[in-house]
Design a protein around this motif. Structure first.
Motif, short mmCIF file in Angstrom:
data_model
loop_
_atom_site.label_atom_id
_atom_site.label_comp_id
_atom_site.label_asym_id
_atom_site.label_seq_id
_atom_site.Cartn_x
_atom_site.Cartn_y
_atom_site.Cartn_z
N ALA A 153 0.83 -1.21 0.00
CA ALA A 153 0.00 0.00 0.00
C ALA A 153 0.87 1.25 0.00
O ALA A 153 0.56 2.24 -0.68
CB ALA A 153 -0.93 -0.01 1.21
N ILE A 154 1.96 1.21 0.75
CA ILE A 154 2.87 2.36 0.79
C ILE A 154 3.49 2.58 -0.58
O ILE A 154 3.56 3.71 -1.08
CB ILE A 154 3.96 2.14 1.85
CG1 ILE A 154 3.33 2.07 3.25
CG2 ILE A 154 5.00 3.25 1.79
CD1 ILE A 154 4.30 1.64 4.33
N ALA A 155 3.93 1.49 -1.22
CA ALA A 155 4.56 1.60 -2.54
C ALA A 155 3.57 2.13 -3.57
O ALA A 155 3.91 2.99 -4.40
CB ALA A 155 5.09 0.23 -2.97
N ALA A 156 2.33 1.63 -3.52
CA ALA A 156 1.32 2.09 -4.48
C ALA A 156 0.97 3.56 -4.25
O ALA A 156 0.75 4.31 -5.20
CB ALA A 156 0.07 1.22 -4.35
N HIS A 157 0.94 3.96 -2.98
CA HIS A 157 0.65 5.36 -2.66
C HIS A 157 1.74 6.27 -3.19
O HIS A 157 1.45 7.32 -3.79
CB HIS A 157 0.53 5.51 -1.14
CG HIS A 157 0.24 6.90 -0.68
ND1 HIS A 157 -0.85 7.62 -1.12
CD2 HIS A 157 0.91 7.73 0.18
CE1 HIS A 157 -0.85 8.82 -0.56
NE2 HIS A 157 0.20 8.91 0.23
N ARG A 158 2.98 5.88 -3.02
CA ARG A 158 4.09 6.69 -3.54
C ARG A 158 4.05 6.77 -5.06
O ARG A 158 4.30 7.83 -5.64
CB ARG A 158 5.42 6.09 -3.07
CG ARG A 158 5.68 6.30 -1.58
CD ARG A 158 6.91 5.55 -1.13
NE ARG A 158 7.21 5.81 0.29
CZ ARG A 158 8.03 5.07 1.02
NH1 ARG A 158 8.67 4.03 0.47
NH2 ARG A 158 8.24 5.37 2.29
N ALA A 159 3.72 5.64 -5.70
CA ALA A 159 3.64 5.63 -7.16
C ALA A 159 2.51 6.54 -7.64
O ALA A 159 2.64 7.23 -8.66
CB ALA A 159 3.42 4.20 -7.66
N LEU A 160 1.41 6.56 -6.90
CA LEU A 160 0.30 7.44 -7.27
C LEU A 160 0.69 8.91 -7.13
O LEU A 160 0.35 9.74 -7.98
CB LEU A 160 -0.93 7.12 -6.40
CG LEU A 160 -2.24 7.78 -6.81
CD1 LEU A 160 -3.42 6.86 -6.52
CD2 LEU A 160 -2.45 9.11 -6.10
N LEU A 161 1.42 9.23 -6.06
CA LEU A 161 1.87 10.61 -5.88
C LEU A 161 2.83 11.02 -6.99
O LEU A 161 2.80 12.17 -7.47
CB LEU A 161 2.54 10.77 -4.51
CG LEU A 161 1.63 10.58 -3.29
CD1 LEU A 161 2.43 10.75 -2.01
CD2 LEU A 161 0.45 11.54 -3.32
N ASP A 162 3.68 10.09 -7.41
CA ASP A 162 4.58 10.37 -8.54
C ASP A 162 3.78 10.63 -9.81
O ASP A 162 4.11 11.52 -10.60
CB ASP A 162 5.54 9.20 -8.76
CG ASP A 162 6.59 9.09 -7.66
OD1 ASP A 162 6.80 10.08 -6.93
OD2 ASP A 162 7.20 8.00 -7.54
N ALA A 163 2.72 9.83 -10.00
CA ALA A 163 1.86 10.02 -11.18
C ALA A 163 1.16 11.38 -11.12
O ALA A 163 0.99 12.04 -12.15
CB ALA A 163 0.84 8.90 -11.26
#
Length: 211
Positions: A106-116
């Motif tokens: 979940a943390i990794a996906a959240h960071r990827a979403l913020l990058d997007a």
């Protein structure tokens, strides 16, 4: 003499799934074995394997003796899907908050979403990955199975939300951050309420755009 690498059902599945979620194939459009076979240069049997997997996941629908179609979800479908999704995900984050542990996925996906959000790239895949990781981290095999049954249609709806620009990645990221903060703080009621509000907000915007 060089030979071409055969296209595997997994490759066809991934490509079709991505194009459907990205709304490149309109809701209600046909996805036939012959058209898929022609597009990828494979046999109809190979195309059928990929299509049937998408049907099983709810990303495509097929009636008896009919070609598969991209689902055209009604307002009732959307409400039913999101309300049941909220039940499952609320239970999952409540369990997570009881332990105060954030799933690494979940943390990794959240960071990827913020990058997007920062780059303006598509974020639907990261959004789905975030919610899936929360449920998988609960942990409850039965909750995970229930969520998996809904996931195909959830992805379709998230793709529609993004395609219609009903929510921005920045808005979604801020809501996700609130959920993560509540879980980390061990506040089960708050975590459950925030994810229910998050899901209801997407539901209401999608319903309004469908009327």
């Amino acid at each position: 003499m060089a030979t071409s690498t055969p296209v595997l059902p997994e490759t066809i599945y991934d490509d079709l799934r991505s194009s459907i979620i990205a709304q490149q194939q309109a809701p209600g459009s046909l996805v036939t074995e012959s058209s898929v076979a022609s597009r990828f240069g494979v046999s109809r049997q190979t195309a059928k394997v990929a299509i049937e997997r998408l049907v099983a996941e709810g990303v495509l629908r097929r009636e008896a003796h009919r070609a598969a179609r991209v689902p055209l979800l009604t307002v009732d479908d959307i409400v039913d899907l999101f309300d049941n999704r909220a039940l499952v995900e609320s239970a999952a984050v409540s369990r997570l908050a009881s332990s105060g542990i954030l799933p690494s996925g979940a943390i990794a996906a959240h960071r990827a979403l913020l990058d997007a959000a920062a780059s303006g790239e598509r974020f639907a895949d990261h959004d789905v990955a975030f919610h899936r990781a929360l449920v998988l981290g609960a942990p409850s095999p039965r909750l995970a199975r229930l969520h998996e049954l809904l996931l195909g249609e959830i992805e379709l709806c998230i793709g529609q939300v993004q395609a219609a620009q009903l929510l921005t990645a920045t808005e979604v990221g801020a809501q996700h951050q609130g959920i993560l903060d509540a879980v980390l703080a061990g506040d089960s009621p708050l975590a459950s309420r925030l994810i229910e509000e998050h899901i209801a907000g997407s539901r209401d915007r999608l319903v309004a755009s469908s009327l």
